[in-house]
Each structure stands twice: as C-alpha cells, then as structure tokens.
Design an enzyme around this catalytic site. Structure first.
Site, PDB file in Angstrom:
ATOM      1  N   ILE A  45     150.997  91.267  53.977  1.00  0.00           N
ATOM      2  CA  ILE A  45     150.033  91.975  54.837  1.00  0.00           C
ATOM      3  C   ILE A  45     148.971  92.613  53.947  1.00  0.00           C
ATOM      4  CG2 ILE A  45     149.700  93.673  56.668  1.00  0.00           C
ATOM      5  CD1 ILE A  45     152.563  93.318  57.508  1.00  0.00           C
ATOM      6  N   CYS A  53     125.745  99.438  62.356  1.00  0.00           N
ATOM      7  CA  CYS A  53     124.737 100.290  61.719  1.00  0.00           C
ATOM      8  C   CYS A  53     123.407 100.251  62.470  1.00  0.00           C
ATOM      9  CB  CYS A  53     124.538  99.875  60.261  1.00  0.00           C
ATOM     10  SG  CYS A  53     126.102  99.685  59.377  1.00  0.00           S
ATOM     11  N   SER A 102     131.832  90.851  64.824  1.00  0.00           N
ATOM     12  CA  SER A 102     130.760  90.798  63.831  1.00  0.00           C
ATOM     13  C   SER A 102     129.431  91.318  64.362  1.00  0.00           C
ATOM     14  CB  SER A 102     130.608  89.341  63.357  1.00  0.00           C
ATOM     15  OG  SER A 102     129.799  89.307  62.211  1.00  0.00           O
TER      16      SER A 102
HETATM   17  P1  FAD Z   1     135.311  98.507  62.620  1.00  0.00           P
HETATM   18  O1  FAD Z   1     133.869  98.216  62.650  1.00  0.00           O
HETATM   19  O2  FAD Z   1     135.793  99.774  63.252  1.00  0.00           O
HETATM   20  O3  FAD Z   1     136.067  97.299  63.284  1.00  0.00           O
HETATM   21  C1  FAD Z   1     137.460  97.331  63.516  1.00  0.00           C
HETATM   22  C2  FAD Z   1     137.764  96.472  64.720  1.00  0.00           C
HETATM   23  O4  FAD Z   1     139.173  96.349  64.849  1.00  0.00           O
HETATM   24  C3  FAD Z   1     137.284  97.083  66.034  1.00  0.00           C
HETATM   25  O5  FAD Z   1     136.380  96.230  66.678  1.00  0.00           O
HETATM   26  C4  FAD Z   1     138.561  97.281  66.852  1.00  0.00           C
HETATM   27  O6  FAD Z   1     138.381  97.000  68.222  1.00  0.00           O
HETATM   28  C5  FAD Z   1     139.499  96.275  66.209  1.00  0.00           C
HETATM   29  N1  FAD Z   1     140.898  96.638  66.394  1.00  0.00           N
HETATM   30  C6  FAD Z   1     141.491  97.815  66.044  1.00  0.00           C
HETATM   31  N2  FAD Z   1     142.813  97.776  66.370  1.00  0.00           N
HETATM   32  C7  FAD Z   1     143.041  96.564  66.930  1.00  0.00           C
HETATM   33  C8  FAD Z   1     144.189  95.942  67.473  1.00  0.00           C
HETATM   34  N3  FAD Z   1     145.355  96.578  67.492  1.00  0.00           N
HETATM   35  N4  FAD Z   1     144.067  94.689  67.958  1.00  0.00           N
HETATM   36  C9  FAD Z   1     142.883  94.034  67.927  1.00  0.00           C
HETATM   37  N5  FAD Z   1     141.752  94.587  67.444  1.00  0.00           N
HETATM   38  C10 FAD Z   1     141.838  95.829  66.942  1.00  0.00           C
HETATM   39  N6  FAD Z   1     127.876 102.124  57.167  1.00  0.00           N
HETATM   40  C11 FAD Z   1     126.966 102.013  56.161  1.00  0.00           C
HETATM   41  O7  FAD Z   1     127.360 101.704  55.026  1.00  0.00           O
HETATM   42  N7  FAD Z   1     125.637 102.221  56.393  1.00  0.00           N
HETATM   43  C12 FAD Z   1     125.155 102.547  57.620  1.00  0.00           C
HETATM   44  O8  FAD Z   1     123.939 102.704  57.814  1.00  0.00           O
HETATM   45  C13 FAD Z   1     126.092 102.701  58.688  1.00  0.00           C
HETATM   46  N8  FAD Z   1     125.671 103.050  59.925  1.00  0.00           N
HETATM   47  C14 FAD Z   1     126.579 103.141  60.928  1.00  0.00           C
HETATM   48  C15 FAD Z   1     126.116 103.485  62.199  1.00  0.00           C
HETATM   49  C16 FAD Z   1     127.008 103.576  63.250  1.00  0.00           C
HETATM   50  C17 FAD Z   1     126.503 103.966  64.606  1.00  0.00           C
HETATM   51  C18 FAD Z   1     128.385 103.300  63.036  1.00  0.00           C
HETATM   52  C19 FAD Z   1     129.358 103.363  64.167  1.00  0.00           C
HETATM   53  C20 FAD Z   1     128.849 102.955  61.786  1.00  0.00           C
HETATM   54  C21 FAD Z   1     127.957 102.891  60.716  1.00  0.00           C
HETATM   55  N9  FAD Z   1     128.382 102.552  59.436  1.00  0.00           N
HETATM   56  C22 FAD Z   1     127.467 102.466  58.415  1.00  0.00           C
HETATM   57  C23 FAD Z   1     129.807 102.336  59.140  1.00  0.00           C
HETATM   58  C24 FAD Z   1     130.162 100.858  59.177  1.00  0.00           C
HETATM   59  O9  FAD Z   1     129.690 100.311  60.355  1.00  0.00           O
HETATM   60  C25 FAD Z   1     131.665 100.719  59.046  1.00  0.00           C
HETATM   61  O10 FAD Z   1     132.040 101.179  57.779  1.00  0.00           O
HETATM   62  C26 FAD Z   1     132.134  99.290  59.225  1.00  0.00           C
HETATM   63  O11 FAD Z   1     131.793  98.801  60.487  1.00  0.00           O
HETATM   64  C27 FAD Z   1     133.651  99.215  59.071  1.00  0.00           C
HETATM   65  O12 FAD Z   1     134.086  97.965  59.429  1.00  0.00           O
HETATM   66  P2  FAD Z   1     135.596  97.699  59.827  1.00  0.00           P
HETATM   67  O13 FAD Z   1     135.693  96.231  60.097  1.00  0.00           O
HETATM   68  O14 FAD Z   1     136.502  98.301  58.817  1.00  0.00           O
HETATM   69  O15 FAD Z   1     135.856  98.557  61.136  1.00  0.00           O
END
Ligand code: FAD
Length: 455
Positions: free
Chosen positions: A288, A42, A38
């Site tokens: 799932i 961004c 968490s």
């Molecule tokens: P993630 O944040 O990628 O998290 C997925 C997690 O799953 C990771 O921590 C990974 O380690 C874990 N994982 C994967 N496979 C496994 C496994 N097999 N076992 C255990 N753990 C695993 N979006 C906006 O809307 N506005 C913004 O201004 C914006 N700015 C951003 C700036 C940056 C620098 C970045 C990197 C992203 C930005 N985003 C922004 C995009 C936004 O952060 C993502 O859309 C969001 O974080 C997606 O969340 P998520 O949980 O799907 O994926």
C-alpha cells in the site's frame, strides 16, 4: 499487475498516469467517490470570480479521456469503504446506486487527499455556509452568489454581503474573487495576522493592500456561531461579539488529512495525523502506497514530518509512488512548502521555514530583510518589495525565504526556493547571475542584495 488507486484528483490521477507510462500492461483502476477526476482545485476561486469564465477549463481530464488516452479504468461515484490487507481487496460502494462489490489489487495507492475543517459551531450546517474543495462546492457557491447578485441588481435589496472565515491562501483568493464580483467582503481571522504561512511583518503590507481594496479584516477573533436571518441570509457571530450579516459564508479554516481508510486498515499514522510513508511513498504495508495531502513527509529544513497540502508536492509524491510501484527505486526526499498567492495587485509567498517555525523548533537562525524594487526604478510599473531570507548563523545555509510585493515576487521566490533545495548559503546569493533588463530586474537583483546585506 493490478494497481488500484483510491482518489482521482492531483495525486491519484498522477499515480495512474505515471504508472501507465511505465507499464503498458498493468491493469489500472481509479476509484473516486466524487463525480470528477483530475480537476484544477487551484482554479476554483477564479471561476467563482469569473476570471476563468469557462467552467470546463477546470476539468483537466474526464473518466473518458483517461480511458481513451491511457487505458485507465476510472470509476467516479465509487467510494472505497474498507481495505482487507490480508485478502488484498477493497470494498467499494457505488455512491448513486448503493451497490457494493470487492475489488482485488496487487498494489494499492491511497490518494485520499484532505477535507476542509468544519468546526462544530452552532449553525455550521446552514445552507449558506460553504467550504471550497471540489467542483460541487464551487458550483454551490457560484449559484448562490449569482442569485444574490441578480437580486441586488433589481434594486430590491442592498449589495451582496459575504464573510470569509480564515485569511490563509484560499480565504484571501476567495475574498479577492468575491470582491471582483461586486460583493462586500468581511474576512475573519483568529490569528493576529493574515497569511499564517508568512511571518508577521511580511503579512502587514498585504493587510494594508487588502484594506485599500475595500476588504474589511477582523483579526484576533473567530466565528462563534451562525444563525439564519428572516431575509434569507445569515448572521455570523464572532467571539468578540461582533455580528456580521452575510448572504453567504466561505469557511476556509484549513484542511485535515483524509486518513479514515488508512486508520481503519491499521496503517501507521504520524504525529500530525497524516499517513506515514517512507521515502518511496510506501506505507507501513508493503503493498500500500500513499501520496498527496493525506501523507506526512520530511521537511527540508525543520525536524520531523509535516503535512503540506500543496499541489506540487502531491504531484511529485504521486510520481515517486508510481515509479516504485512499477519497480523503479525513486525517492521523495522532503517538502519545503513553497507557496505563493496573488491578492489583487500584490503577490506574497514563501519557501522553507518561517522565523516563527525556527523559533518553535529551536533552530538557530539569522534574518536579512531587503526592500528593493521589483525591477529598475526608472522603468515604469515597479514598486518596492519586501524580501526576507533566513539562514543558519554558522554555515549561512538558507533556511527559509519570504517575499511580498507587486512585480517580480514569483521569480525571486523561485530562485530562493531553488537555492534552498540545493543547500546553498545566503552568501552564494551574491554570486547569482540572474536575467536582467530594466523591465525585469536590476543589475543588482533583489536576490543579490539579500546576499550583500547578509555578508
Ligand atoms: P484531493 O484533491 O483532496 O483529492 C483526493 C480525492 O480522493 C478526492 O476527490 C476524494 O473524493 C477522494 N477520496 C477520498 N476518500 C475516498 C474514498 N474512500 N473512496 C474514493 N475516493 C476517495 N495548492 C497549491 O500548491 N497551489 C495553489 O494555488 C492551490 N490552490 C488551491 C485552491 C483551492 C480552492 C483548493 C481547494 C486547493 C488548492 N491547493 C493549492 C491545494 C491542492 O489543490 C491540493 O494540495 C491537491 O489537490 C491535493 O491533491 P490530492 O490528490 O492529495 O487530494
């Protein structure tokens, strides 16, 4: 009920927190292979730029805080290696210890996110070539940048040189923040425009602004190879044969959904490589679920299913997944891709489809452009904004909108995003009664003006 969540950032932490609020008795386990949960992805560019000076502000929750406040069993450094759908277990490896174990589930939520693209170019694995996705990436970039800045301050060498590959939102946020730290910044973009989520003419004012702030843009060219320099830096060779010297390189060439687990478990994937889910965020296995950057969802305007690696959709999808896991029947209907970026003094963004996407999908459209000021011209601090609204020629339904300017861009984008989501027409915009006083807008708001021009 035992809910196991794979991934603990935006989507994973939201699934777990929402599930706990709906079911105080469920056993909830979050397995995250990284060492943070968490956190605010961004905000990462802004800590590199020291705009957000306190690193701890980016850590929105910790395993301990989630355990104490919500009784969620959060295990960082625990990677899920495979899913046994028949036995309803996952195989987990402790990243630091190497020990493996089986964890049973009743319901499994895949929130595995996306990974930055690392094209297989010569030298891509050299230490100075970074991606930015996680806290560790940010720490590595900042440590190298701080060291280079400290050395430059001794006078032993010239200014710090940086190269950003990719002129999307993250690339340009990094360009601004590197510049903010005093570095020289070259941005390389293979397309003929910056900000691919915008139409070409909307990106041009931002391009001028970047150049006026000292950023060097290299458009219609791409990185071809990276090579170590004797002074400890890198040479970045471009496809047009330009060679750029760099102390560090930021690769922000897009992301791909992290679907290895889903694929190996035989779950259905979509045409764009994301996990297929129904409107309840259920995968092709009834036990799932999936949410976040790894899934494909319907587009609000365009046909088909799309990837939308954005934080808002990730959170909303996760909430829907948790509600359905806990027995409610909630639907996630579509993603319209509303996005915004600050680039020095400018702001740009869009919602819905771009003209380029409508053309490619052969969806008929008309466009209006207006160039009003952000607020009343006689009140200080305003400038011209570009506002573009795309709509259906027969019904007037809004299909997309983009804005670029200085003040009040975010407000107009959000009004237009709301109108698009509500299925309103470009003609409805004339009637919108929006908040007005001279510091905030005009009696004829830019959104009204788009409606006037369309009719
Ligand atoms: P993630 O944040 O990628 O998290 C997925 C997690 O799953 C990771 O921590 C990974 O380690 C874990 N994982 C994967 N496979 C496994 C496994 N097999 N076992 C255990 N753990 C695993 N979006 C906006 O809307 N506005 C913004 O201004 C914006 N700015 C951003 C700036 C940056 C620098 C970045 C990197 C992203 C930005 N985003 C922004 C995009 C936004 O952060 C993502 O859309 C969001 O974080 C997606 O969340 P998520 O949980 O799907 O994926």
């Amino acid at each position: 009920m035992k809910i196991v969540v794979v991934g603990g950032v935006a989507a994973g932490a939201s699934v777990a927190a929402r599930a706990r609020r709906l079911d105080e008795f469920a056993e909830i386990v979050v397995l995250e292979r990284g060492h943070h949960v968490s956190f605010a992805n961004c905000g990462l560019p802004y800590h590199v730029g020291e705009v957000i000076a306190d690193r701890s502000r980016l850590l929105l929750q910790t395993p301990e805080s989630l355990r104490e406040s919500l009784d969620i069993d959060v295990r960082v450094g625990h990677e899920v290696l495979r899913i046994d759908r028949a036995a309803k277990t996952v195989t987990v490896r402790e990243v630091d210890g190497g020990h493996s174990y089986e964890e049973p589930y009743d319901e499994l939520a895949l929130c595995t996110g996306a990974e930055p693209l690392r094209p297989p170019l010569p030298g891509i694995d050299l230490p100075g070539v970074h991606v930015l996705r996680r806290i560790g990436d940010m720490d590595a970039i900042k440590a190298q940048l701080d060291a280079a800045i400290a050395l430059a301050a001794t006078g032993a060498r010239g200014p710090v040189r940086t190269v950003v590959i990719g002129a999307g939102y993250i690339g340009l946020e990094m360009a601004e923040n590197l510049k903010h730290r005093g570095a020289l910044v070259d941005v390389v973009e293979m397309s003929d425009q910056i900000l691919p989520p915008l139409d070409h003419e909307m990106s041009v004012p931002v391009e001028h602004h970047l150049r006026s702030r000292g950023i060097t843009l290299h458009l219609s060219t791409a990185a071809a190879a990276f090579a170590a320099r004797p002074d400890g830096g890198l040479n970045v060779e471009l496809t047009d044969s330009t060679v750029l010297a760099a102390d560090l390189v930021i690769l922000s060439a897009g992301v791909r959904p992290n679907t290895t687990l889903a694929k190996e478990a035989g779950l259905e994937l979509g045409a764009r490589g994301g996990i297929t889910v129904d409107t309840h965020m259920r995968t092709s296995d009834p036990h799932i679920w999936a949410a976040g950057d790894s899934v494909e969802t319907p587009h609000t305007v365009l046909p088909g299913r799309w990837l939308a690696p954005l934080a808002g959709p990730a959170n909303r999808e996760a909430r829907v997944a948790a509600e359905n896991i806990c027995g409610r029947s909630t639907e996630y209907r579509s993603t319209q891709g509303t996005s915004i970026v600050k680039i020095f003094d400018m702001v740009a963004g869009g919602t819905g489809a771009t003209e380029r996407q409508l053309l490619a999908a052969e969806v008929p459209y008309r466009a209006v452009h207006v160039h009003p000021s952000g607020h009343a011209g006689y009140y200080p601090g305003t400038a011209m904004m570009q506002l573009k609204v795309l709509f259906a020629p027969d019904t007037g339904r809004i299909l997309g909108a983009q804005a670029a300017g200085f003040d009040g861009v975010d407000k107009r984008l959000d009004v237009l995003a709301t109108a698009l989501r509500a299925g309103q027409t470009v003609y409805d915009l004339e009637e919108f009664e929006l908040a007005y006083a001279p510091p905030f807008g005009s009696a004829k708001d830019p959104v009204n003006m788009a409606g006037f021009v369309a009719s």
